[in-house]
Design an enzyme around this catalytic site. Structure first.
Site, PDB file in Angstrom:
ATOM      1  N   LYS A 110       0.850  -1.191   0.000  1.00  0.00           N
ATOM      2  CA  LYS A 110       0.000   0.000   0.000  1.00  0.00           C
ATOM      3  C   LYS A 110       0.875   1.226   0.000  1.00  0.00           C
ATOM      4  O   LYS A 110       1.981   1.200   0.542  1.00  0.00           O
ATOM      5  CB  LYS A 110      -0.884   0.013   1.251  1.00  0.00           C
ATOM      6  CG  LYS A 110      -2.095   0.892   1.114  1.00  0.00           C
ATOM      7  CD  LYS A 110      -3.178   0.159   0.360  1.00  0.00           C
ATOM      8  CE  LYS A 110      -4.464   0.926   0.288  1.00  0.00           C
ATOM      9  NZ  LYS A 110      -5.560   0.062  -0.166  1.00  0.00           N
TER      10      LYS A 110
HETATM   11  N1  GLU Z   1      -7.336   0.124  -3.356  1.00  0.00           N
HETATM   12  C1  GLU Z   1      -8.091  -1.062  -3.654  1.00  0.00           C
HETATM   13  C2  GLU Z   1      -8.125  -1.960  -2.438  1.00  0.00           C
HETATM   14  O1  GLU Z   1      -7.933  -1.534  -1.324  1.00  0.00           O
HETATM   15  C3  GLU Z   1      -7.615  -1.746  -4.923  1.00  0.00           C
HETATM   16  C4  GLU Z   1      -6.207  -2.255  -4.881  1.00  0.00           C
HETATM   17  C5  GLU Z   1      -5.706  -2.802  -6.224  1.00  0.00           C
HETATM   18  O2  GLU Z   1      -6.486  -2.933  -7.150  1.00  0.00           O
HETATM   19  O3  GLU Z   1      -4.508  -3.093  -6.282  1.00  0.00           O
HETATM   20  O4  GLU Z   1      -8.424  -3.120  -2.546  1.00  0.00           O
END
Ligand code: GLU
Length: 421
Positions: A110
């Protein structure tokens, strides 16, 4: 409960508490436990950016890679004023478990930048994004770490990430990031994917509990990408949306809200959600406690806590946000007999279609929307069944079952790979 009560709202502690419970149930050996508990890498970058007014501001950004055991790390980038390293750490770990629950070949990561995107001009936002990406370019890549959108970021920002990375490596590399615009290697169905995945989980839960979809009362907190797409799709599928909310406040109408019109009101006409005609105005927090059949917190973390969980009045809690329920609230929700679709399953539709986008980018061949949606449905339904089966056979709640399924998959991959000393 292993966490101190004053730390209830620290999402990292909440994530840890669930991990520890699940690891203990699984009888995870100590070495593997520590390996999976800590992230592989945490990077902090300070991003100098020229402002339109002439000065320079320095923003703080993070990228935490929790795991690359099952494949390259995957996870969004959040732009928000309250981003913290602990939050990004928790979200990175959740991405590992989420990708493992739906069995896609990614680890978890993240990113976040402490900034308020609403206060930055488009060109300032572009400079923040490009400098953040440039600072991290050695760590990113289609086989290394693949970002995506999250709170405060969107497809345009992903296009800038793709361009900046491509300029650094001197070749157009669409698969380095997902959630891109369609004209730049994005996938049909990605925008709706998290909301669609959430609805697929609700459909399964409704069928399992012998309820009817038609007229089933739904409350959705959050009207960003996840909440608004989920409202629209669920409205079209016959659910009755009785309340919705965004940062400006909430709206409640027991006769049902026309979510298609609300979608246009907010996203088309750019008007304030609580001003939508025909409903009672409430705070975004208060809508969580109105009676309903399905409650969908799809805004942000720590909405359902030990202070207020007793007021939740629903049969199904389907988490669209990451971490909307604290670990302290878990036993209260469980005692009420609420059927929980935990975040790492409920909102996994987004990363699932991110995976499909990455596959399409790498093969250079793009699918019709129907094919994307079919794949998504298959993945979500299967994952839902796995979690529920596990919960029933091991007599644990769905949340811990989801963690166990995920941790077990990562542990198996880890054992096969062994340790490179
Ligand atoms: N931000 C989204 C999540 O928390 C998508 C993450 C992604 O597609 O890599 O799942």
């Amino acid at each position: 409960m292993p966490i101190a009560v004053q730390d209830e709202l620290n999402v990292y502690e909440s994530a840890e508490a669930r991990f520890e419970t699940a690891a203990a149930k699984l009888g995870l050996e100590q070495g593997l436990y520590y390996y999976m508990k800590y992230p592989e890498r945490e990077v902090t970058v300070y991003i100098p950016v020229s402002l339109d007014t002439g000065g320079i501001a320095v923003f703080t950004g993070y990228r935490v890679v929790h795991s690359t055991v099952r494949g390259p790390s995957k996870g969004g980038i959040r732009f928000a004023p309250n981003v913290s390293l602990d939050e990004v750490r928790a979200l990175a770990a959740w991405m590992t478990w989420k990708c493992a629950v739906v069995n896609i070949p990614f680890g978890g990561a993240k990113g976040g930048v402490i900034c308020d995107p609403a206060k930055l001009s488009k060109s300032e936002l572009e400079r923040v994004t490009r400098r953040y990406t440039a600072s991290l370019s050695d760590f990113l890549g289609p086989e290394r770490d693949i970002p995506a959108p999250d709170i405060g970021t969107n497809d345009q920002i992903m296009a800038w990430v793709m361009d900046t990375y491509s300029m650094h490596v001197r070749q157009a590399t669409t698969a380095v990031v997902t959630g891109k615009p369609l004209d730049l290697g994005g996938s049909l169905g990605r925008k709706e994917a998290t909301g669609r995945g959430l609805m697929i989980c609700c459909n399964k839960a409704v069928a399992k509990l012998g309820m009817k979809r038609e007229g089933c009362r739904v409350i959705i907190q959050g009207f960003g990408n996840v909440g608004s797409e989920a409202s629209l799709l669920m409205h079209q599928a016959g659910y009755k949306i009785v309340a919705a909310a965004d940062v400006n406040g909430g709206l409640y109408n027991e006769r049902g809200i026309d979510a298609a019109k609300l979608y246009d009101w907010v996203h088309g006409q750019q008007r304030s959600l609580p001003e939508f005609p025909g409903g009672e105005k409430l705070t975004a927090r208060e809508i969580l406690f109105r009676p309903c059949d399905i409650l969908v917190p799809a805004a942000t973390e720590n909405q359902i806590t030990s202070e207020n969980a007793h007021r939740v009045d629903c049969r199904i809690l389907c988490e669209g946000a990451n971490g909307p329920t604290t670990a302290y609230a878990d036993p209260i929700i469980e005692k009420k007999g609420i059927f929980v679709i935990p975040d790492i399953l409920g909102n996994a539709g987004g990363v699932t279609v991110s995976y499909l986008e990455w596959v399409q980018d790498r093969q250079g061949f793009f699918w019709r929307e129907r094919e994307v949606n079919e794949h998504l449905e298959e993945v979500m339904e299967h994952s839902f069944d796995e979690v529920v089966r596990y919960a029933e056979t091991h007599r644990v709640g769905n949340r811990i079952a989801a963690y166990i399924v995920a941790i077990d998959r990562v542990a198996r991959a880890l054992k096969l790979r062994g340790f490179y000393a």
